[in-house]
Motif scaffolding. Structure first.
Motif, short mmCIF file in Angstrom:
data_model
loop_
_atom_site.label_atom_id
_atom_site.label_comp_id
_atom_site.label_asym_id
_atom_site.label_seq_id
_atom_site.Cartn_x
_atom_site.Cartn_y
_atom_site.Cartn_z
N PHE A 1 54.43 55.40 2.71
CA PHE A 1 55.19 54.53 1.80
C PHE A 1 56.27 53.76 2.53
N SER A 2 56.93 54.44 3.48
CA SER A 2 58.09 53.82 4.13
C SER A 2 57.71 52.64 5.01
N PHE A 3 56.41 52.45 5.26
CA PHE A 3 55.97 51.29 6.02
C PHE A 3 55.53 50.15 5.11
N THR A 4 55.58 50.41 3.84
CA THR A 4 55.08 49.49 2.82
C THR A 4 56.19 48.55 2.36
N PRO A 5 55.87 47.37 1.91
CA PRO A 5 56.92 46.47 1.39
C PRO A 5 57.64 47.07 0.18
N LEU A 6 57.01 48.02 -0.50
CA LEU A 6 57.66 48.68 -1.63
C LEU A 6 58.93 49.41 -1.20
N ASN A 7 58.99 49.75 0.07
CA ASN A 7 60.15 50.48 0.58
C ASN A 7 61.45 49.71 0.31
N ASP A 8 61.36 48.39 0.25
CA ASP A 8 62.56 47.58 0.00
C ASP A 8 63.07 47.76 -1.42
N LYS A 9 62.21 48.21 -2.30
CA LYS A 9 62.60 48.31 -3.72
C LYS A 9 63.27 49.64 -4.05
N VAL A 10 63.31 50.54 -3.08
CA VAL A 10 63.86 51.86 -3.33
C VAL A 10 65.38 51.81 -3.44
N VAL A 11 65.90 52.44 -4.46
CA VAL A 11 67.35 52.57 -4.55
C VAL A 11 67.73 54.03 -4.33
N LEU A 12 68.90 54.21 -3.79
CA LEU A 12 69.26 55.55 -3.31
C LEU A 12 70.26 56.23 -4.21
N THR A 13 69.98 57.46 -4.54
CA THR A 13 70.92 58.22 -5.36
C THR A 13 71.18 59.53 -4.64
#
Lengths: 196, 196
Positions: free
Chosen positions: B108-120
DNA sequence: AAGATAAGTGAATATTCATTTATTTATAAA
DNA sequence: TTTATAAATAAATGAATATTCACTTATCTT
């Protein structure tokens, strides 16, 4: 006979790589790729059997180029410290200069397509590496360990740092930029870990 | 009011993870997922806004679970050697016991979706880690270095070994199986690298 | 210049895709 | 038991998908 235009196949490959990096493997469609490369969709099928074949060939070509670069001038007779340093800096240079290629290769290796890869160039590469570390172990320049452990300790930290550098953020999403100083320090730590 | 069936959402999530690992992100379709999870495609859209939202939520949930496991009982006041060893072995255990989850998170972390992750959850995690290594540096148990360098040297080799272990082959495609001995040795090398 | 041949193409194919709509179902509250 | 309401669904939608087909174009050989 009409002559083959090598620019076309190169354009297809490089646009495919770019699209995968920017939009992921599910963002790569043959029609979008054809448009981006300036060819007809059917043209792609002259050079590649199907979509999977295109991606697997692209991966193998990029790995070959990368390993050629890393191996160039490498001499397994060098001292361990020199050999590792040279390899390490070559790798660092290549993946920092070609972040998209590096990202593609790493991303690909997590994909099911990775199972379809056959090895040619790589076995030669591993042969040289094996000779290098076996020699270093015999000379007591390197702790005795499996090749995979050596490789992981030596290079995985570098790949990880470059990955965060390319993303512009670290494991916590905080801004991150890789510096030459960090690279130097990491190489130093790696050398320290591996020497007896 | 009809009651929400939590088994359904859990089935959706775990089948999605499995499908991504087995067939890649481009192998995950909503209709196949619905069938695999035993629900209607429309049901998925009750719980998730769209396909991207499903994957991002899945990733965040898995990261949270992983970090909870790694952090459980962790005390930043421990000595550096003990703290690192405990963390290292926890990570090793989790990703070896849950190879699909680990593979999914890394992929997942190599995927463009990784940019959409927000951190809590993760910021708390990094806070603890930061306190731990800052203390270790002050006590002269750890060479002074950025958190990212520490992290990369400490854990990237482990992830790399497990990746090859899961694939069953090393960087050259040769058969590879990770042993406890290799893990012990790698941890030893990492400790040696980081201690002054 | 003519013929042979492979490169290259635009448009079409059947299929699969993510998502929505109209409808039914189960349950908590009345 | 009735009612209100959100869960759950089957079926449908239009867009996008990988790949193929019938055809044109460029260039080498003669």
């Amino acid at each position: 006979m009409r002559v083959r235009d090598e620019n076309k196949v190169e354009a297809i490959l490089q646009q495919a790589l770019k699209m995968v990096v920017e939009e992921g493997f599910d963002g790569l469609s043959m029609q979008k790729l054809a448009k981006a490369a300036g060819v007809s969709p059917a043209t792609i099928y002259i050079y590649f059997k199907d979509r999977d074949d295109l991606l697997v060939q692209l991966y193998q070509l990029e790995v070959d180029k990368y390993f050629d670069y890393v191996l160039d001038d490498f001499d397994p007779e060098w001292s361990f410290a020199k050999g590792l340093s040279v390899q390490w800096k070559r790798r660092a240079q290549y993946i920092i200069d070609n972040p998209d290629k590096a990202h593609f290769m790493e991303h690909f290796s997590f994909t099911p397509l990775n199972d379809k890869v056959v090895l040619t160039h790589r076995s030669k590469f591993v042969e040289v590496m094996h000779k290098f570390i076996t020699g270093a172990i015999e000379n007591k320049e390197l702790v005795k360990m499996p090749l995979e452990v050596y490789w992981s300790v030596a290079f995985a930290p570098l790949y990880n740092l470059v990955k965060w550098h390319k993303a512009g953020k670290n494991m916590a999403g905080q801004p991150f930029e890789l510096t030459d100083e960090m690279l130097e320090q990491t190489l130093g730590l790696v050398l320290k870990a591996l020497r007896p």
